[in-house]
Scaffold this motif. Structure first.
Motif, PDB file in Angstrom:
ATOM      1  N   GLY A 191      10.153   4.211  -3.330  1.00  0.00           N
ATOM      2  CA  GLY A 191      11.285   3.557  -2.697  1.00  0.00           C
ATOM      3  C   GLY A 191      11.281   2.048  -2.723  1.00  0.00           C
ATOM      4  N   SER A 192      10.310   1.433  -3.391  1.00  0.00           N
ATOM      5  CA  SER A 192      10.281  -0.024  -3.570  1.00  0.00           C
ATOM      6  C   SER A 192       9.813  -0.305  -4.989  1.00  0.00           C
ATOM      7  CB  SER A 192       9.343  -0.698  -2.567  1.00  0.00           C
ATOM      8  OG  SER A 192       9.097  -2.050  -2.931  1.00  0.00           O
ATOM      9  N   ALA A 193      10.707  -0.771  -5.836  1.00  0.00           N
ATOM     10  CA  ALA A 193      10.355  -1.028  -7.235  1.00  0.00           C
ATOM     11  C   ALA A 193       9.222  -2.035  -7.345  1.00  0.00           C
ATOM     12  CB  ALA A 193      11.583  -1.520  -7.997  1.00  0.00           C
ATOM     13  N   ALA A 194       9.240  -3.036  -6.478  1.00  0.00           N
ATOM     14  CA  ALA A 194       8.185  -4.052  -6.526  1.00  0.00           C
ATOM     15  C   ALA A 194       6.821  -3.427  -6.235  1.00  0.00           C
ATOM     16  CB  ALA A 194       8.487  -5.170  -5.524  1.00  0.00           C
ATOM     17  N   VAL A 195       6.765  -2.530  -5.253  1.00  0.00           N
ATOM     18  CA  VAL A 195       5.508  -1.843  -4.945  1.00  0.00           C
ATOM     19  C   VAL A 195       5.109  -0.925  -6.091  1.00  0.00           C
ATOM     20  CG1 VAL A 195       4.408  -0.173  -3.407  1.00  0.00           C
ATOM     21  CG2 VAL A 195       5.764  -2.048  -2.444  1.00  0.00           C
ATOM     22  N   ASP A 196       6.063  -0.185  -6.656  1.00  0.00           N
ATOM     23  CA  ASP A 196       5.770   0.680  -7.799  1.00  0.00           C
ATOM     24  C   ASP A 196       5.073  -0.102  -8.912  1.00  0.00           C
ATOM     25  OD1 ASP A 196       6.913   3.404  -7.312  1.00  0.00           O
ATOM     26  OD2 ASP A 196       8.773   2.298  -7.081  1.00  0.00           O
ATOM     27  N   LEU A 197       5.642  -1.231  -9.277  1.00  0.00           N
ATOM     28  CA  LEU A 197       5.079  -2.041 -10.361  1.00  0.00           C
ATOM     29  C   LEU A 197       3.679  -2.531 -10.007  1.00  0.00           C
ATOM     30  CD1 LEU A 197       8.316  -3.986 -11.256  1.00  0.00           C
ATOM     31  CD2 LEU A 197       7.037  -2.544 -12.851  1.00  0.00           C
ATOM     32  N   CYS A 198       3.497  -2.947  -8.761  1.00  0.00           N
ATOM     33  CA  CYS A 198       2.177  -3.436  -8.342  1.00  0.00           C
ATOM     34  C   CYS A 198       1.155  -2.312  -8.273  1.00  0.00           C
ATOM     35  CB  CYS A 198       2.291  -4.147  -6.995  1.00  0.00           C
ATOM     36  SG  CYS A 198       3.163  -5.722  -7.074  1.00  0.00           S
ATOM     37  N   TYR A 199       1.596  -1.119  -7.928  1.00  0.00           N
ATOM     38  CA  TYR A 199       0.668   0.009  -7.875  1.00  0.00           C
ATOM     39  C   TYR A 199       0.245   0.445  -9.273  1.00  0.00           C
ATOM     40  CZ  TYR A 199       0.912   0.717  -2.810  1.00  0.00           C
ATOM     41  OH  TYR A 199       0.782   0.579  -1.443  1.00  0.00           O
ATOM     42  N   VAL A 200       1.107   0.279 -10.257  1.00  0.00           N
ATOM     43  CA  VAL A 200       0.675   0.477 -11.644  1.00  0.00           C
ATOM     44  C   VAL A 200      -0.351  -0.594 -12.006  1.00  0.00           C
ATOM     45  CG1 VAL A 200       1.400   0.437 -14.060  1.00  0.00           C
ATOM     46  CG2 VAL A 200       2.794   1.625 -12.364  1.00  0.00           C
ATOM     47  N   ALA A 201      -0.090  -1.838 -11.601  1.00  0.00           N
ATOM     48  CA  ALA A 201      -1.011  -2.940 -11.896  1.00  0.00           C
ATOM     49  C   ALA A 201      -2.395  -2.676 -11.318  1.00  0.00           C
ATOM     50  CB  ALA A 201      -0.449  -4.251 -11.332  1.00  0.00           C
ATOM     51  N   ALA A 202      -2.444  -2.093 -10.122  1.00  0.00           N
ATOM     52  CA  ALA A 202      -3.717  -1.890  -9.419  1.00  0.00           C
ATOM     53  C   ALA A 202      -4.380  -0.563  -9.757  1.00  0.00           C
ATOM     54  CB  ALA A 202      -3.487  -1.982  -7.917  1.00  0.00           C
ATOM     55  N   GLY A 203      -3.713   0.283 -10.555  1.00  0.00           N
ATOM     56  CA  GLY A 203      -4.303   1.564 -10.910  1.00  0.00           C
ATOM     57  C   GLY A 203      -4.072   2.669  -9.901  1.00  0.00           C
ATOM     58  N   PHE A 204      -3.226   2.444  -8.886  1.00  0.00           N
ATOM     59  CA  PHE A 204      -2.910   3.489  -7.913  1.00  0.00           C
ATOM     60  C   PHE A 204      -1.920   4.494  -8.498  1.00  0.00           C
ATOM     61  CE2 PHE A 204      -3.381  -0.222  -4.721  1.00  0.00           C
ATOM     62  CZ  PHE A 204      -4.752  -0.198  -4.864  1.00  0.00           C
ATOM     63  N   LEU A 205      -1.052   4.017  -9.379  1.00  0.00           N
ATOM     64  CA  LEU A 205      -0.154   4.848 -10.172  1.00  0.00           C
ATOM     65  C   LEU A 205      -0.508   4.650 -11.635  1.00  0.00           C
ATOM     66  CD1 LEU A 205       3.291   4.071  -8.482  1.00  0.00           C
ATOM     67  CD2 LEU A 205       2.058   6.255  -8.356  1.00  0.00           C
ATOM     68  N   ASP A 206      -0.292   5.686 -12.426  1.00  0.00           N
ATOM     69  CA  ASP A 206      -0.561   5.590 -13.859  1.00  0.00           C
ATOM     70  C   ASP A 206       0.685   5.190 -14.641  1.00  0.00           C
ATOM     71  OD1 ASP A 206      -3.313   6.608 -13.618  1.00  0.00           O
ATOM     72  OD2 ASP A 206      -2.309   8.472 -13.031  1.00  0.00           O
ATOM     73  N   GLY A 207       1.846   5.356 -14.037  1.00  0.00           N
ATOM     74  CA  GLY A 207       3.077   4.975 -14.707  1.00  0.00           C
ATOM     75  C   GLY A 207       4.243   4.958 -13.739  1.00  0.00           C
ATOM     76  N   TYR A 208       5.309   4.298 -14.157  1.00  0.00           N
ATOM     77  CA  TYR A 208       6.518   4.164 -13.341  1.00  0.00           C
ATOM     78  C   TYR A 208       7.677   3.868 -14.274  1.00  0.00           C
ATOM     79  CZ  TYR A 208       9.996   1.344 -10.780  1.00  0.00           C
ATOM     80  OH  TYR A 208      11.153   0.805 -10.294  1.00  0.00           O
ATOM     81  N   TRP A 209       8.834   4.441 -13.974  1.00  0.00           N
ATOM     82  CA  TRP A 209      10.047   4.051 -14.688  1.00  0.00           C
ATOM     83  C   TRP A 209      11.226   4.092 -13.727  1.00  0.00           C
ATOM     84  CZ3 TRP A 209       8.953   9.217 -14.422  1.00  0.00           C
ATOM     85  CH2 TRP A 209      10.024  10.096 -14.254  1.00  0.00           C
ATOM     86  N   GLU A 210      12.221   3.306 -14.027  1.00  0.00           N
ATOM     87  CA  GLU A 210      13.458   3.314 -13.249  1.00  0.00           C
ATOM     88  C   GLU A 210      14.533   2.618 -14.053  1.00  0.00           C
ATOM     89  OE1 GLU A 210      15.063   2.523  -8.690  1.00  0.00           O
ATOM     90  OE2 GLU A 210      12.933   2.330  -9.168  1.00  0.00           O
TER      91      GLU A 210
END
Length: 259
Positions: A191-210
């Protein structure tokens, strides 16, 4: 044109993000948030915290950098003469915020001639501060970050989001979800694109698209993701900013599925 010190720009962006975060925490889960609907669309809301946060940030930038341009979600664009532009989402994740869900953030980027050189994303409830300066890496609460080492979709946890016109426009990402979901370990919608991108940066998520994002949604987060070592690309040019961000190994696998 005066050349600004990036350390000074980063310091100011962090200071303003933290101050905006304090405003948001005062309103969060309270009756003072003043929810309004934007653009005759029940899905797109704004709160008092959005407006107060943006007002504080813009006022401080105009005082410290009067010749800088500003692009902000609620106030729009103002011109400058220095080649620098501040791109501000005062509260990214307003729907979460208005519902009492803790994933929301302040996103502030500084661009030079259209190229992000400083990025700050602060999630105040989580007390997570992501920062990056172009060419200098990315950081979470002062510690360097990098993407995960995940290499397969079956081991990947990925996230996505949906455009505000999802009810009226059938080009609403559901087809991509149907292709991706069976192939990944987990699919999340934070629900927050900025957080999604940062979580990919930190390795908490492996990918994101929107798809169909705005500049203020992605300016800071995309810089942070790239500086951390993630791969960030555009997959559409007809629906606003439409991005895939992922670990270098997962990115091409997602890109094959997403349209």
């Amino acid at each position: 044109m005066k050349t600004e010190n990036t350390d000074d720009l980063l310091f100011e962006a962090v200071r303003l993000a933290r101050l905006a975060g304090q405003i948001q925490l005062r309103h969060f889960r309270s009756r003072s948030m003043g929810i309004e609907v934007k653009q005759q669309n029940d899905f797109n809301v704004v709160t008092s915290a959005d407006k107060e946060s943006e007002s504080l940030i813009i006022s401080a930038i105009r005082q410290a950098y009067p010749d800088h341009a500003i692009l902000a979600e609620e106030s729009g664009a103002t011109d400058g003469e220095a080649g620098y532009r501040w791109v501000i989402d005062p509260l990214d994740g307003t729907t979460n915020f208005s519902a009492g869900l803790p994933i929301f953030s302040v996103s502030i980027a500084v661009e030079l001639d259209g190229d992000p050189i400083v990025g700050v994303v602060f999630a105040p409830y989580l007390d997570e501060l992501f920062t990056a300066v172009k060419g200098e890496g990315a950081w979470l609460n002062g510690n360097p970050i990098s993407p995960s080492v995940t290499t397969s979709l079956s081991s990947a946890v990925v996230s996505t989001g949906f455009p505000y016109d999802k009810a009226q426009n059938p080009d609403n990402n559901l087809d991509n979800v149907a292709r991706v979901m069976p192939l990944v370990r987990g699919l999340r919608r934070l629900g927050s694109a900025a957080v999604d991108l940062c979580y990919v940066a930190a390795g908490f998520l492996d990918g994101y698209w929107e798809l169909n994002l705005n500049r203020w949604d992605i300016a800071a987060g995309s810089l942070i993701a790239r500086e951390a070592g993630a791969c960030v690309t555009s997959f559409r040019d007809d629906r606003g900013y439409s991005l895939i961000a992922a670990t270098p190994a997962v990115h091409p696998l997602l890109a094959q599925l997403i349209e």
